[in-house]
Design a protein around this motif. Structure first.
Motif, mmCIF file in Angstrom:
data_model
loop_
_atom_site.group_PDB
_atom_site.id
_atom_site.type_symbol
_atom_site.label_atom_id
_atom_site.label_comp_id
_atom_site.label_asym_id
_atom_site.label_seq_id
_atom_site.Cartn_x
_atom_site.Cartn_y
_atom_site.Cartn_z
ATOM 1 N N ILE A 180 42.869 -19.010 -21.207
ATOM 2 C CA ILE A 180 43.997 -19.391 -20.369
ATOM 3 C C ILE A 180 44.732 -20.528 -21.059
ATOM 4 O O ILE A 180 44.120 -21.546 -21.418
ATOM 5 C CB ILE A 180 43.509 -19.823 -18.972
ATOM 6 C CG1 ILE A 180 42.806 -18.657 -18.270
ATOM 7 C CG2 ILE A 180 44.665 -20.343 -18.130
ATOM 8 C CD1 ILE A 180 42.117 -19.045 -16.976
ATOM 9 N N ASP A 181 46.044 -20.371 -21.265
ATOM 10 C CA ASP A 181 46.796 -21.395 -21.989
ATOM 11 C C ASP A 181 46.611 -22.776 -21.370
ATOM 12 O O ASP A 181 46.222 -23.724 -22.046
ATOM 13 C CB ASP A 181 48.290 -21.039 -22.006
ATOM 14 C CG ASP A 181 48.599 -19.898 -22.973
ATOM 15 O OD1 ASP A 181 47.733 -19.569 -23.812
ATOM 16 O OD2 ASP A 181 49.705 -19.332 -22.885
ATOM 17 N N THR A 182 46.919 -22.897 -20.070
ATOM 18 C CA THR A 182 46.835 -24.197 -19.407
ATOM 19 C C THR A 182 46.350 -24.014 -17.971
ATOM 20 O O THR A 182 46.835 -23.131 -17.259
ATOM 21 C CB THR A 182 48.210 -24.899 -19.381
ATOM 22 O OG1 THR A 182 48.754 -24.947 -20.702
ATOM 23 C CG2 THR A 182 48.086 -26.319 -18.841
ATOM 24 N N LEU A 183 45.414 -24.854 -17.570
ATOM 25 C CA LEU A 183 44.940 -24.886 -16.189
ATOM 26 C C LEU A 183 45.341 -26.217 -15.559
ATOM 27 O O LEU A 183 45.261 -27.272 -16.207
ATOM 28 C CB LEU A 183 43.421 -24.753 -16.123
ATOM 29 C CG LEU A 183 42.818 -23.354 -16.039
ATOM 30 C CD1 LEU A 183 41.291 -23.438 -16.068
ATOM 31 C CD2 LEU A 183 43.270 -22.617 -14.783
ATOM 32 N N GLY A 184 45.779 -26.168 -14.293
ATOM 33 C CA GLY A 184 46.165 -27.390 -13.617
ATOM 34 C C GLY A 184 45.962 -27.301 -12.119
ATOM 35 O O GLY A 184 45.544 -26.263 -11.587
ATOM 36 N N ASP A 189 47.312 -29.461 -4.158
ATOM 37 C CA ASP A 189 45.897 -29.188 -4.470
ATOM 38 C C ASP A 189 45.605 -27.702 -4.635
ATOM 39 O O ASP A 189 44.474 -27.261 -4.393
ATOM 40 C CB ASP A 189 44.966 -29.812 -3.413
ATOM 41 C CG ASP A 189 45.017 -31.328 -3.421
ATOM 42 O OD1 ASP A 189 45.195 -31.899 -4.504
ATOM 43 O OD2 ASP A 189 44.881 -31.941 -2.350
ATOM 44 N N CYS A 190 46.607 -26.920 -5.017
ATOM 45 C CA CYS A 190 46.410 -25.493 -5.292
ATOM 46 C C CYS A 190 46.211 -25.277 -6.794
ATOM 47 O O CYS A 190 46.879 -25.913 -7.608
ATOM 48 C CB CYS A 190 47.614 -24.682 -4.820
ATOM 49 S SG CYS A 190 47.841 -24.661 -3.026
ATOM 50 N N PRO A 191 45.311 -24.362 -7.179
ATOM 51 C CA PRO A 191 45.084 -24.075 -8.599
ATOM 52 C C PRO A 191 46.330 -23.457 -9.236
ATOM 53 O O PRO A 191 47.056 -22.692 -8.598
ATOM 54 C CB PRO A 191 43.930 -23.063 -8.583
ATOM 55 C CG PRO A 191 43.285 -23.225 -7.243
ATOM 56 C CD PRO A 191 44.384 -23.604 -6.307
ATOM 57 N N VAL A 192 46.551 -23.790 -10.513
ATOM 58 C CA VAL A 192 47.705 -23.267 -11.243
ATOM 59 C C VAL A 192 47.263 -22.791 -12.625
ATOM 60 O O VAL A 192 46.548 -23.495 -13.338
ATOM 61 C CB VAL A 192 48.801 -24.339 -11.424
ATOM 62 C CG1 VAL A 192 50.024 -23.730 -12.119
ATOM 63 C CG2 VAL A 192 49.200 -24.953 -10.095
ATOM 64 N N ILE A 193 47.687 -21.577 -12.968
ATOM 65 C CA ILE A 193 47.546 -21.055 -14.327
ATOM 66 C C ILE A 193 48.929 -21.042 -14.956
ATOM 67 O O ILE A 193 49.884 -20.542 -14.351
ATOM 68 C CB ILE A 193 46.959 -19.632 -14.326
ATOM 69 C CG1 ILE A 193 45.475 -19.666 -13.924
ATOM 70 C CG2 ILE A 193 47.115 -18.967 -15.696
ATOM 71 C CD1 ILE A 193 44.867 -18.284 -13.755
ATOM 72 N N ALA A 248 46.969 -20.498 -1.837
ATOM 73 C CA ALA A 248 48.158 -20.086 -2.596
ATOM 74 C C ALA A 248 48.042 -20.475 -4.065
ATOM 75 O O ALA A 248 48.830 -21.282 -4.565
ATOM 76 C CB ALA A 248 49.410 -20.705 -1.985
ATOM 77 N N PRO A 249 47.062 -19.924 -4.809
ATOM 78 C CA PRO A 249 46.998 -20.183 -6.257
ATOM 79 C C PRO A 249 48.253 -19.653 -6.938
ATOM 80 O O PRO A 249 48.825 -18.659 -6.504
ATOM 81 C CB PRO A 249 45.746 -19.424 -6.709
ATOM 82 C CG PRO A 249 45.524 -18.388 -5.656
ATOM 83 C CD PRO A 249 46.026 -18.970 -4.375
ATOM 84 N N ARG A 250 48.680 -20.315 -8.012
ATOM 85 C CA ARG A 250 49.963 -20.006 -8.651
ATOM 86 C C ARG A 250 49.778 -19.558 -10.094
ATOM 87 O O ARG A 250 48.892 -20.051 -10.797
ATOM 88 C CB ARG A 250 50.861 -21.239 -8.631
ATOM 89 C CG ARG A 250 51.203 -21.738 -7.253
ATOM 90 C CD ARG A 250 51.742 -23.165 -7.294
ATOM 91 N NE ARG A 250 52.970 -23.278 -8.068
ATOM 92 C CZ ARG A 250 53.507 -24.447 -8.432
ATOM 93 N NH1 ARG A 250 52.910 -25.582 -8.101
ATOM 94 N NH2 ARG A 250 54.632 -24.483 -9.129
ATOM 95 N N LEU A 251 50.643 -18.660 -10.509
ATOM 96 C CA LEU A 251 50.764 -18.268 -11.907
ATOM 97 C C LEU A 251 52.174 -18.614 -12.357
ATOM 98 O O LEU A 251 53.148 -18.138 -11.768
ATOM 99 C CB LEU A 251 50.510 -16.763 -12.079
ATOM 100 C CG LEU A 251 50.868 -16.163 -13.445
ATOM 101 C CD1 LEU A 251 50.048 -16.805 -14.558
ATOM 102 C CD2 LEU A 251 50.684 -14.646 -13.429
ATOM 103 N N ILE A 252 52.290 -19.475 -13.376
ATOM 104 C CA ILE A 252 53.588 -19.864 -13.918
ATOM 105 C C ILE A 252 53.684 -19.338 -15.346
ATOM 106 O O ILE A 252 52.830 -19.622 -16.180
ATOM 107 C CB ILE A 252 53.765 -21.396 -13.913
ATOM 108 C CG1 ILE A 252 53.698 -21.941 -12.478
ATOM 109 C CG2 ILE A 252 55.087 -21.785 -14.560
ATOM 110 C CD1 ILE A 252 53.798 -23.454 -12.397
ATOM 111 N N CYS A 253 54.734 -18.565 -15.617
ATOM 112 C CA CYS A 253 54.993 -18.041 -16.954
ATOM 113 C C CYS A 253 56.213 -18.768 -17.519
ATOM 114 O O CYS A 253 57.266 -18.794 -16.883
ATOM 115 C CB CYS A 253 55.242 -16.540 -16.925
ATOM 116 S SG CYS A 253 53.856 -15.579 -16.253
ATOM 117 N N ILE A 254 56.063 -19.351 -18.700
ATOM 118 C CA ILE A 254 57.133 -20.120 -19.332
ATOM 119 C C ILE A 254 57.542 -19.430 -20.626
ATOM 120 O O ILE A 254 56.689 -19.058 -21.437
ATOM 121 C CB ILE A 254 56.671 -21.563 -19.614
ATOM 122 C CG1 ILE A 254 56.353 -22.277 -18.288
ATOM 123 C CG2 ILE A 254 57.728 -22.335 -20.393
ATOM 124 C CD1 ILE A 254 55.779 -23.663 -18.452
ATOM 125 N N ALA A 255 58.841 -19.260 -20.800
ATOM 126 C CA ALA A 255 59.326 -18.551 -21.986
ATOM 127 C C ALA A 255 60.723 -19.010 -22.346
ATOM 128 O O ALA A 255 61.453 -19.563 -21.512
ATOM 129 C CB ALA A 255 59.326 -17.044 -21.745
#
Length: 315
Positions: free
Chosen positions: A59-63, A68-72, A121-128
């Motif tokens: 996983i590129d980055t975990l936060g 207080d929700c998990p983020v990928i 509500a865990p989140r997935l953020i894609c950056i491009a």
């Protein structure tokens, strides 16, 4: 392709600053990870986190976000890279390895934060540098909490972030009129269900009297109406309204008949009014934002609106 342009004004003339969106290099990922809180309101946990030999991935980055929700976070390094499917794979892995994630939070941020991780509500953020139309269409068909963020680098050391897609609501609050009584019901749209976590805010809404519900609904509609980029996220103790970061968190208290707002505004820039606004920078509270507003009536709501707009525009 992005149509965002940046210009410098110089003695009545404008000059376009050339922007670039190169393939994401490691240095850009490092820059994001070093400034996650300032850029996205996310606390950094790990980089290139291994999912183990069975899943065989990193996983590129975990936060952990401000709620207080998990983020990928996954960085798209090439136009044809299928970063969304890859991110969904990691999101499923994360939900199957909650204890491992909480242990990581405990190591980095401490046990008190680890025990409060919110899995609703865990989140997935894609950056491009850019997304194809197929990327943007695909995320609209997937009932998961996925955000697409496009970046541009400009001369003079400027970095621009553009929110291309975000789920409008993690949970929506819909007004239902039945038998002459107004009730508030929760409708799940694009979040992972966890009824226990949302019970507190839902129960407070259900216990509110009609006048308080009218005030709450007026505030909610106003916040949503500020812009198409407003996202709504229902959590354990409050409802967050955000763009890239939260700009307002809303609580409802049926016993004392108030709606409480926490705004992302510097309280020192506001003339505080006893009983209406106060600085909670050094006072523990749920939600984000250091300016607290207490609304007891529609008149209070009217006074709050200019401050809410400021928080929205600054987010």
């Amino acid at each position: 392709m992005s149509d965002v342009k940046l210009f410098r004004i110089d003695d009545g003339s404008v000059h376009e600053l050339p922007g670039e969106a190169l393939q994401v290099e490691k240095s850009l990922q490092v820059l994001f990870e070093a400034n996650l809180e300032q850029l996205l309101g996310i606390r950094f946990l790990a980089t290139e986190h291994s999912t183990g030999s069975v899943h065989s991935g990193r996983i590129d980055t975990l936060g952990l976000d401000e709620d207080d929700c998990p983020v990928i976070i996954e960085f798209k390094r090439a136009v044809n890279e299928n970063v969304i499917n890859q991110g969904l794979f990691y999101l499923d892995w994360l939900l199957d390895h909650r204890k491992e994630f909480q242990w990581l939070v405990m190591e980095k941020l401490g046990p008190n934060i680890a025990k409060d991780v919110d899995w609703s509500a865990p989140r997935l953020i894609c950056i491009a540098g850019d997304f194809t139309r197929y990327d943007q269409h695909a995320v609209k068909q997937i009932a998961r909490n996925i955000e697409l963020i496009r970046y541009r680098k400009f001369d003079a050391g400027l970095l621009m972030l553009e929110l291309v897609h975000a789920p409008k609501q993690s949970k929506s609050i819909a007004t239902i009129v039945s038998g002459g009584a107004t009730q508030i019901a929760s409708v799940t749209e694009e979040a992972v269900e966890d009824p226990y976590l949302s019970a507190r805010i839902e129960s407070k809404i259900r216990k509110a009297d009609p006048a308080l519900l009218d005030l709450f609904e007026g505030v909610r509609q106003f916040l949503i109406g500020l812009g198409d980029d407003v996202q709504v996220k229902e959590l354990k103790y409050y409802i967050a309204f955000k763009r890239l970061k939260n700009f307002t968190c809303v609580e409802i208290s049926p016993l004392v008949r108030v709606v409480t707002l926490f705004l992302r505004l510097d309280p020192t820039t506001v003339e505080l009014e006893e009983g209406f606004s106060r600085d909670v920078t050094k006072i523990g509270h749920a939600g984000t934002g250091n300016l607290e507003l207490t609304l007891r009536s529609m008149n209070d709501f009217a006074k709050a609106q200019p401050l809410i707009r400021r928080a929205y525009e600054g987010s």
